[in-house]
Design an enzyme around this catalytic site. Structure first.
Site: not given
Lengths: 531, 465, 228
Positions: A312, A466-469
């Site tokens: 993100h 955002q560290h969202h993978i």
């Protein structure tokens, strides 16, 4: 008749793997969960955070384990990206959600049909209505605070949206004073503040206490008020699942028909073991799951394993209001502005939402003051207090579209103590996200005016993630361009399921974990029927 | 949730039976009074929220399963007359035989006729019949039900609850009803004698119950003497005070029973407790004011190198100060003073009833606190799965020494024993089986010897003639 | 703007070590007129000197000797000629005397730089530069409980990982803040104050202010629309 070590083996003890295991165990199936890393209790993480020299480093309290390196192990992740903030993934019992912030959004029905609705991106092969019961199950399993009346589209249509089959299990947490002040003043420029559903309990629930505002959601809630994968793992174990820590899976054996027949894993000393099951679930998050498939040449007829990496894209901004707000009282963030989530120009400009940060501002202000280097004594202290009291920080999360050129792959130039390779990421920001910047600057200008504020960080100088993978083992109905089908089953491998946010075909702008939990519960129940 | 369900059950249970079907003596006008008395008597504590029974009550002799006291005719008390109901409550005698004193009839014997009738009315008319057949109570030999007859002869005084004190005035009278009869407080708060009877000479002086310490609640300084009336009343009604909180079984007593009494009744309980003869408890020597040593910050803030991952992730430390900071200080404060407003209590007022209070501290560390009073849910998480017995011992020792100002040397074994939750069993009870068998054998042998002697004497006499 | 400035403080109560030092001073240096500002001399216990200097610089008279020792050991190898500079700094403090502010304002630039080099790890709780995204850097932990950046605001904002009060305590105005009147219901998440139905276009002068480069925060303050 074949004899198996378990009905199902789940690789990865994070929230998603554990929730799938929980459903399987509840259905009476024998489940073994294999976790590469060790078990570490919350109190030890609290201790490690307090004595950390790098408190902004979310992985640090979880250790740098030679046989289970994480994404911050030097050399492990080759991060070739034009966005800052390297995603922090963990390999310990409970997984990466040990250090998530706990924001628990649902996707909107439209967001699951981006191609149909907006002519861009990909559709999910399932609808919101099909996923809805599992969203509800996830919210009740982990405990989500929410405000039932909210129109999460941000369009302020006067009715709750998206549809829910049950109310939120818990009411919203308290709204911090700082956000009340912002809400009052920003309303004059047309801004609304809504509740952001989250897992930081407003009341005791499921054997965990209510949040008392320790303000350290990342890297870890000291008291267990914030949900983490550890709680799902404990629930799975109570239901009968078996956990093996220090089990680094590197091989999946398959037969000529593509059925997986065994997992093979190493212990921290390199001693190899092998386990068999009827069905296998890989729940190793969005990097390690495709890495395992790539290492074993599995599930990649489409060529999409590791591709379509979506994070993100994020913009960060800050300012000093003209009144004392005192961030840091309460949780790490509260509330959201959703007005750009479902704009009519969604096909051209990324949808986005703002989250209102609530970190204790003292260390960041102190770092800046020492960098400026021209104050000492009372004037340093006064200025530190002034800035910490007036500071407000906001992040904007934007949507990514699936693009095969954004990808992860195996990084052979890193070898851990077991000889396992690392990860390589290639990521470039797309115009779809960049197109949101002008609107963001307008919002920032409005907020400066509303708060009579002094700018501290203008959005756009840097982009972040955002560290969202997501997207790296993409879901779709067409095997030629998808890795898994609508049930998270791998194309080409009937008994291999991938339970990870890596399956998302579209990601909206909202935190993915609750959606992942819903998919995990759905997969667990589905697999239980056929095992 | 459960109180809502109970409320619904009570509403639903108000079955309007035709007058002919109402058991004789059951009066609709008395149902509400009966309901309140049942709350004050905490019948649900053993018989369950729906009164259908089945929950085991742990005793040193074995588990006793509370019976179904709903008006179900087949599996409950639906066929009981008022007289039978009264005998069960006040004499310990049920239609099928003696009751074990796990049913506190030595307390309920203080009920008046009208109170019995109100309870009868409630259970017959105000409670929903539920079909449920709890497990039969097969206590091991020699604790057959008939053995209760001599026990009752010794330890039951009909009409007078064990330990009931002389009272003056209406308030104390009401308080005595609530404490000695309905509340049966002495069932936990009095120590037991060799035959498991409550010791009237140490009435309410405190006792160990299944690994928890039920404190001295007499007005001595070593009991509740230091508590103001207001504080005591507030504690009973909410389970919370700055001198201690209700945890374990007491938390459920507060949630289920005490928090639902009227303020006047709470005040009456307090007034009566002040009137009970004072009992002195042993207390560890303690500093007059406990000032914890200033935090040795360097000692509790031990840095580790990034490369020292095993040390970073190893969680076996036995250092009490480190364990306290890491596991407890996030709620109870770095200095043990609790949180603002003391919802998370200060640990500096840990009292010092010798080893007894260590048991409660260990239990709370292991099991946490879970108490719902009205809309307020108080919750401290359990730490049993995050700390081993030795760590709990170290932590308890630290808290008692550093904050409570008393010496504490608990070991892993002490913690294991406390958490195993066994009450001290008098030797007479523990060896009752073998003793009775021995007694019977001796008696039979004696009979045999006697009859042999008589036979010999008789035959000798015969021979002499 | 409502917060109170941190009051200037004289040195706090004597520690045992300082009392011992003073007695030694009294015998060694009878005529220095030290009555107004007891300070350790450099010739005696060096770690006490660092502790003393730290307390003056941070204005916190309760800093502990244990952490001071730990910090000095780290700074000695990171700052060239540390002992001499510390010596020099203490001499300057002694010469000026009086309050913290008086002592600090009389320092030369180079002394201020050194004082800041001592201040920084006290405020931040570590030496070196931590990395947020890789587990390798030159940062070393010193303290958290005595890290002054958090300490300076702890009355308003509890130190992270430590308790505030009961669940949901944070919806009230912080201590010392005179909250402007807000409508009943502002604490509810479903409440929305009135206002324009949708986002307004930004005022051009505020947009210009937002996007202009500002040399510093102070410069930005001066440039704010309506501030001059």
């Amino acid at each position: 008749m074949a004899v198996y070590d378990a009905d199902v083996i789940v690789v990865g003890s994070g929230s998603l793997g554990s929730l799938a295991a929980l459903e399987l165990a509840r259905a009476g199936k024998t489940v073994v969960i294999l976790e590469a890393g060790p078990m570490v209790p919350d109190w030890k993480i609290t201790e490690n955070f307090r004595t950390s020299a790098r408190k902004g480093n979310l992985n640090a309290p979880f250790g740098d384990i030679p046989y289970a390196p994480n994404s911050y192990t030097p050399g492990y992740l080759d991060f070739d990206a034009d966005v800052g903030w390297v995603p922090g993934t963990l390999r310990v019992a409970g997984g990466t959600s040990r250090h998530w912030t706990g924001v628990a959004w649902r996707l909107l029905p439209e967001e699951m049909k981006m191609r149909t609705q907006f002519g861009i991106g990909r559709d999910w092969p399932i609808s919101y209505d099909e996923l809805e019961p599992f969203y509800t199950a996830a919210e009740y399993q982990v405990g989500v605070n929410g405000a039932d009346e909210t129109d999460y589209s941000g369009l302020n249509r006067g009715a709750p949206y998206p549809p829910r089959s049950k109310p939120y299990p818990l009411p919203p947490e308290a709204k911090p004073y700082a956000l009340q002040r912002f809400q009052m003043r920003a309303a004059e420029r047309g801004y609304r503040v809504d509740h952001a559903p989250n897992v930081r309990l407003s009341r005791p629930y499921a054997g965990r206490p209510a949040c008392i505002g320790n303000n350290v959601c990342n890297p870890n809630c000291p008291i267990g008020a914030k949900h983490s994968g550890l709680h799902d793992l404990e629930a799975a174990q109570l239901a009968g699942a078996t956990l093996k820590t220090g089990a680094v899976v590197d091989k999946l054996e398959s037969d000529a028909q593509g059925r997986i027949i065994a997992v093979s894993f190493l212990d921290p000393n390199g001693v190899r073991s092998r386990l068999t099951a009827r069905t296998y679930v890989i729940a190793a998050h969005g990097f390690e799951t495709p890495k395992l498939l790539l290492m074993n040449g599995l599930a990649n007829r489409s060529g999409m394993v590791g591709k379509n990496l979506m994070m993100h894209p994020t913009l960060s901004m800050g300012f000093f209001a003209d009144e004392p707000l005192w961030l840091g009282r309460g949780q790490y963030l509260h509330g959201a502005n959703l007005q750009h989530r479902l704009r009519s120009d969604r096909s051209k400009v990324s949808g986005g939402f703002y989250q209102f940060m609530n970190h204790n501002a003292a260390p960041a202000m102190a770092v800046a003051l020492f960098k400026e280097g021209n104050r000492i004594g009372a004037s340093l202290d006064d200025e530190l207090r002034r800035r910490a009291s007036q500071y407000m920080a906001i992040q904007l999360l934007l949507e990514d579209l699936p693009d095969p050129s954004n990808s992860m792959s195996v990084n052979p130039s890193f070898r851990d103590s077991l000889g396992q390779p690392g990860i390589r990421v290639h990521y470039r920001l797309k115009d779809y996200a960049k197109s949101a910047l002008p609107r963001t600057i307008d919002d920032y200008s409005n907020w400066l005016q509303a708060m009579n504020a002094v700018p501290q960080e203008l959005p756009g100088a840097h982009w972040y993630n955002q560290h969202h993978i997501m997207g790296t083992v993409i879901m779709g109905s067409d095997p030629s361009d998808s890795v898994v089908d609508k049930d998270l089953r791998c194309y080409g491998h009937d008994n291999l399921f991938l339970v990870t946010t890596g399956v998302f075909p579209s990601v909206s702008c909202v935190n993915p974990t609750l959606t992942g939990m819903a998919l995990a519960i759905r997969a667990g129940r589905h697999i239980a029927k056929e095992v | 949730m459960r109180s809502v369900m109970l409320g619904a059950a009570l509403v639903l249970g108000q079955v309007a039976l035709p007058a002919a079907a109402q058991p004789a003596g059951a009066q609709p006008a008395l149902v509400e009074q009966g309901r309140y008395l049942a709350v004050a008597g905490d019948c649900a504590g053993c018989h369950g929220e729906s009164f259908k029974g089945g929950e085991p009550v742990a005793t040193p002799i074995g588990a006793i399963h509370a019976s179904n006291i709903t008006p179900d005719r087949a599996s409950g008390i639906g066929s009981w007359s008022l007289g039978q109901f009264s005998d069960a409550l006040r004499k310990g005698r049920a239609p099928e035989g003696h009751l074990y004193p796990a049913m506190p009839y030595t307390a309920y014997t203080g009920l008046s006729d009208i109170e019995v009738q109100a309870l009868y009315s409630y259970f017959m008319l105000g409670v929903k019949a539920v079909s449920n057949r709890p497990l039969a109570n097969d206590l091991p030999f020699p604790f057959i039900r008939a053995a209760m007859a001599p026990w009752d002869l010794l330890f039951l005084t009909e009409g007078k609850p064990t330990g009931a004190a002389t009272v003056h005035g209406e308030q104390q009278l009401r308080g005595r009803l609530l404490v000695e009869t309905l509340g049966h407080c002495s069932a936990c708060h009095s120590p037991r004698g060799t035959m498991m009877q409550e010791r009237a000479d140490r009435h309410l002086a405190g006792a160990m119950v299944a690994g928890w310490w039920a404190p001295n609640i007499t007005a001595d300084a070593t009991g509740i003497g230091g508590w103001s009336d207001k504080k005591l009343a507030s504690f009973l009604a909410t389970g919370h005070s700055d001198l201690g909180v209700a945890a374990g079984e007491m938390a459920t007593v507060v949630s289920r029973s005490l928090s639902k009494l009227t303020p006047g009744d709470i005040d009456a309980i307090v007034a009566y407790l002040r009137a009970v003869p004072k009992m002195v408890s042993p207390k560890l020597l303690r500093a007059a004011t406990v000032t914890a040593s200033p935090l040795d910050i360097a000692a509790i803030e031990q840095p580790t190198e990034l490369s020292a991952w095993q040390s970073q992730l190893g969680h076996g430390t036995r250092q009490g100060d480190v364990l306290y900071q890491s596991a407890c200080a996030s709620c109870h404060g770095a200095d043990g003073n609790g949180s603002a407003g003391l919802v998370h209590p200060s640990l500096h007022l840990i009292d010092s009833d010798s080893t007894a209070n260590a048991a409660t501290l260990v239990q709370v560390i292991a099991h946490g606190v879970d108490r719902t009073v009205g809309a307020r849910h108080t919750f401290m998480p359990p730490f049993r799965s995050d700390l081993d017995d030795g760590q709990i011992a170290s932590l308890a020792n630290f808290v008692r020494t550093e904050f409570g100002g008393v010496g504490s040397v608990l070991t892993d074994a002490d913690v294991a024993e406390i958490l195993a939750g066994k009450s001290a069993t008098p030797w007479l009870i523990r060896y009752a089986g073998p003793l009775v068998i021995a007694a019977i054998v001796i008696f039979v042998l004696g009979l045999f010897l006697l009859s042999w002697k008589v036979w010999r004497t008789f035959t000798r006499r015969l021979a002499r003639r | 703007m409502k917060q109170m400035p941190e009051p200037s403080q004289p040195l706090g109560p004597l520690t045992v070590t300082r009392r011992r030092v003073l007695q030694a001073l009294a015998t060694l240096v009878p005529a220095m007129g030290l009555a107004t500002m007891p300070l350790a001399t450099h010739a005696l216990e060096a770690d006490d000197a660092f502790l003393t200097a730290s307390r003056v610089i941070t204005g916190n008279t309760t800093l502990s000797a244990g952490i001071a020792r730990r910090m000095m050991a780290l700074l000695v190898v990171r700052i060239p000629e540390f002992a001499a500079k510390l010596d020099d700094l203490l001499k300057a403090f002694r010469a000026t005397g009086g309050t913290r502010e008086e002592m600090l304002s009389a320092l030369k630039d180079s002394q201020v730089q050194f004082a800041l080099a001592i201040a920084q790890p006290w405020y931040l709780g570590h030496v070196g530069t931590p990395s947020d995204f890789v587990l390798k850097d030159d940062a070393v932990f010193v303290t958290y409980l005595e890290a002054q950046s958090w300490t300076k605001i702890v009355h308003e904002v509890p130190r992270p990982t430590y308790p505030g009060a009961d669940a949901g305590w944070w919806d009230v105005a912080p201590p010392g803040v005179d909250a402007p009147a807000m409508p009943e219901g502002i604490k509810e998440w479903t409440f929305h104050p009135g206002g324009p139905a949708d986002i307004m276009a930004p005022d051009p002068k505020w947009k210009a202010y937002a996007t202009a480069p500002h040399a510093s925060i102070d410069a930005a303050r001066r440039a704010k629309p309506g501030s001059t």
